[in-house]
Enzyme design. Structure first.
Site, PDB file in Angstrom:
ATOM      1  N   LYS A 191       0.861  -1.185   0.000  1.00 20.15           N
ATOM      2  CA  LYS A 191       0.000   0.000   0.000  1.00 20.15           C
ATOM      3  C   LYS A 191       0.890   1.226   0.000  1.00 20.15           C
ATOM      4  O   LYS A 191       1.504   1.563   1.013  1.00 20.15           O
ATOM      5  CB  LYS A 191      -0.923   0.059   1.214  1.00 20.15           C
ATOM      6  CG  LYS A 191      -2.030   1.119   1.028  1.00 20.15           C
ATOM      7  CD  LYS A 191      -2.640   1.599   2.312  1.00 20.15           C
ATOM      8  CE  LYS A 191      -1.909   2.772   2.888  1.00 20.15           C
ATOM      9  NZ  LYS A 191      -1.979   4.013   2.064  1.00 20.15           N
ATOM     10  N   GLU A 267       9.894   1.340  10.895  1.00 21.41           N
ATOM     11  CA  GLU A 267      10.890   2.411  10.786  1.00 21.41           C
ATOM     12  C   GLU A 267      10.119   3.708  10.880  1.00 21.41           C
ATOM     13  O   GLU A 267       9.349   4.063   9.983  1.00 21.41           O
ATOM     14  CB  GLU A 267      11.652   2.301   9.464  1.00 21.41           C
ATOM     15  CG  GLU A 267      12.924   3.141   9.447  1.00 21.41           C
ATOM     16  CD  GLU A 267      12.738   4.495   8.786  1.00 21.41           C
ATOM     17  OE1 GLU A 267      12.659   5.478   9.549  1.00 21.41           O
ATOM     18  OE2 GLU A 267      12.674   4.566   7.559  1.00 21.41           O
ATOM     19  N   CYS A 301      13.227  11.280   6.959  1.00 24.48           N
ATOM     20  CA  CYS A 301      13.205  10.847   8.363  1.00 24.48           C
ATOM     21  C   CYS A 301      14.587  10.956   8.990  1.00 24.48           C
ATOM     22  O   CYS A 301      14.707  11.143  10.211  1.00 24.48           O
ATOM     23  CB  CYS A 301      12.674   9.423   8.472  1.00 24.48           C
ATOM     24  SG  CYS A 301      13.582   8.196   7.514  1.00 24.48           S
ATOM     25  N   GLU A 395       9.484  16.271  15.298  1.00 24.01           N
ATOM     26  CA  GLU A 395       9.880  16.060  13.908  1.00 24.01           C
ATOM     27  C   GLU A 395       9.091  17.009  13.016  1.00 24.01           C
ATOM     28  O   GLU A 395       7.906  16.802  12.758  1.00 24.01           O
ATOM     29  CB  GLU A 395       9.641  14.605  13.486  1.00 24.01           C
ATOM     30  CG  GLU A 395      10.147  14.307  12.082  1.00 24.01           C
ATOM     31  CD  GLU A 395       9.949  12.857  11.685  1.00 24.01           C
ATOM     32  OE1 GLU A 395      10.834  12.316  11.011  1.00 24.01           O
ATOM     33  OE2 GLU A 395       8.916  12.271  12.049  1.00 24.01           O
TER      34      GLU A 395
END
Length: 497
Positions: A191, A267, A301, A395
């Protein structure tokens, strides 16, 4: 070599949007409901492609196809040599259609075309080649027990793998999941992120063209919660789930997988720290530091979004870093000269804008950057925000970096570790002993010394703390995508048992 015209020749709607479908059991199909969604070009802020909006029906069909292909089909029963041949053929086609794949990602999420072409296409093909070769060349253990028994290990494919990929490096991170799963004989339901779905369909078409059997590599499109993503993670016929994305979403997926005892590899987010010591090669440190935060407009990331600079060189580093940041060219990501593209979506732009507009509340000073027209954010530098500010701890996932001085090595280590995340760090120093000491002391999954984003695909990749669960890469991927099995044999008969 395929070009943009290849994509333009795809089926289109009356309004000129390029049409894509799910790939389920070797066929490109639409959703049973007829529902669709569009992908928005972040530069024009207009739709460019239309996709079927999948739900539980499409999730179940794709998993059932993958289950049949695993339980009854040839893929898991092929030799590693046979799978290797087909995966290398697949990689050849990815390279042949590289411009088409690169333009799909650029139009989906605004990545500069030079990055899509030079980095993402090559890494995508490399991932399939590497894992095909790795599976082909891997050895298992033989465990001598002495007469009359003998033990050895097998690494059998785990089964049906659900791979859920993020929008920032679409084809590259999709291949990072799909390649090892296929190489070890699994079947896959992928997906892609709803913001960047096009390259996944193109790759699945190419897999079929390469000769990978129907049902082995399926792609379904849609959203996460209350959509196809949630249905995939709740399906009891799934054997593995691998996910890259936000930490909050990872926790939801882990809870769903736990109800069926499905192993997961997660992750997740990061808040990468970049430590520049006074003895660093400053030219090298600045060049890598710019790349570490502004590649892909900071939508990485692993981005080095917290820079800590030893005080004797702090002012010079900051001055030169700001000059380099201000020289970067913003523009149309389809223009090869563009270095910084727009944020990938309206929703993400609003998130990053919120951080930029609240910089004065962080206790720091914005010394360059800020918002631009459209969904653009200029390379932004914040000087010395408060240690507990959102800009230092959360983040942001955009071209926004904080720069803070430090005085001692232990202080630098403490600053790196003062984070809920532990994905990666960078260390710039010419002192070999210091490089080893700091690399050992920081709690992260990857440390780069005097560089950034250099990868060896045999090495473990993943994060500590809120940055994830598990590791992938090389033998770590083998462990996750297989069911290691011990076989103990009696090789000499005995009258005693």
């Amino acid at each position: 070599m395929s070009t943009l015209q290849t994509t333009a020749s795809e089926p289109t709607t009356e309004s000129g949007l390029v049409e894509f479908g799910h790939i389920i059991d070797g066929r490109e199909v639409q959703s049973a409901s007829g529902d669709v969604f569009t992908s928005i070009d972040p530069y024009t802020r207009e739709p460019w492609a239309v996709f079927p909006l999948g739900g539980s029906a499409e999730a179940d069909l794709a998993v059932a196809a993958a289950r049949r292909a695993f339980d009854e089909g040839p893929w898991p029963r092929m030799s590693a040599t046979e799978r290797r041949t087909l995966l290398h053929r697949f990689a050849d086609l990815i390279e042949l259609h590289g411009e088409e794949l690169a333009m799909a990602d650029t139009r989906d999420m605004g990545k500069p075309i030079t990055q899509s072409l030079s980095n993402d296409v090559s890494r995508t093909a490399l991932n399939f080649r590497f894992f095909a070769d790795h599976a082909h060349g891997s050895s298992a253990e033989v465990l001598p027990m002495g007469t009359p028994h003998h033990a050895y290990t097998r690494f059998d494919p785990a089964g049906v793998v659900v791979a859920i990929a993020p929008w920032n490096f679409p084809m590259m991170l999709e291949s990072w999941k799909v390649a090892p799963a296929l190489a070890w004989g699994n079947t896959v339901v992928l997906k892609p992120a709803e913001d960047s779905p096009a390259s996944a369909t193109i790759m699945a078409r190419l897999a079929l063209e390469a000769g990978i059997p129907p049902g082995v590599f399926n792609v379904v499109h849609g959203y996460g919660a209350d959509s196809v993503g949630e249905a995939l993670t709740a399906n009891a016929d799934v054997d593995r789930i691998t996910f890259t994305g936000e930490s909050s979403t990872g926790k939801v997926i882990a809870r769903a997988a736990a109800s069926n005892l499905i192993p997961v590899s997660l992750e997740l987010g990061g808040k990468g720290a970049n430590v520049v010591f006074a003895d660093a090669d400053l030219d090298n440190a600045i060049a890598w530091s710019i790349k570490a935060i502004y590649t892909n407009a900071g939508q990485v990331c692993l981005a080095g979004s917290r820079i800590y600079v030893e005080r004797p060189i702090y002012d010079e580093f900051l001055r030169r870093f700001v000059e380099a940041a201000e020289s970067m060219r913003l523009g149309d990501p389809k223009d090869p000269a563009t270095q910084i593209g727009p944020m990938a979506s309206d929703v993400h732009y609003e998130k990053v804008r919120g951080y930029v507009e609240t910089i004065p509340e962080s206790g720091g000073e914005q010394i360059t950057g800020g918002l631009d027209e459209g969904w653009f954010v200029r390379p932004t530098v914040i000087r010395e925000p408060a240690a507990d500010s959102p800009h230092q701890r959360e983040e942001i996932f955009g071209p926004v970096v904080t720069v803070t001085p430090f005085d001692t090595e232990p202080e630098a280590v403490a600053l790196v570790n003062d984070s809920p995340y532990g994905l990666n760090a960078m260390v710039f120093t010419e002192d070999l002993s210091k490089a080893h000491r700091v690399s050992a002391a920081v709690v992260v999954g990857t440390v780069w010394v005097n560089c950034f984003f250099v990868r060896d695909l045999r090495a473990p990749f993943g994060g500590a703390k809120q940055s994830g669960v598990g590791r992938e890469g090389g033998n770590f991927s083998r462990e996750f995508f297989t069911e290691p099995k011990a076989v103990i044999m009696q090789i000499e008969r005995s009258n005693t048992h």
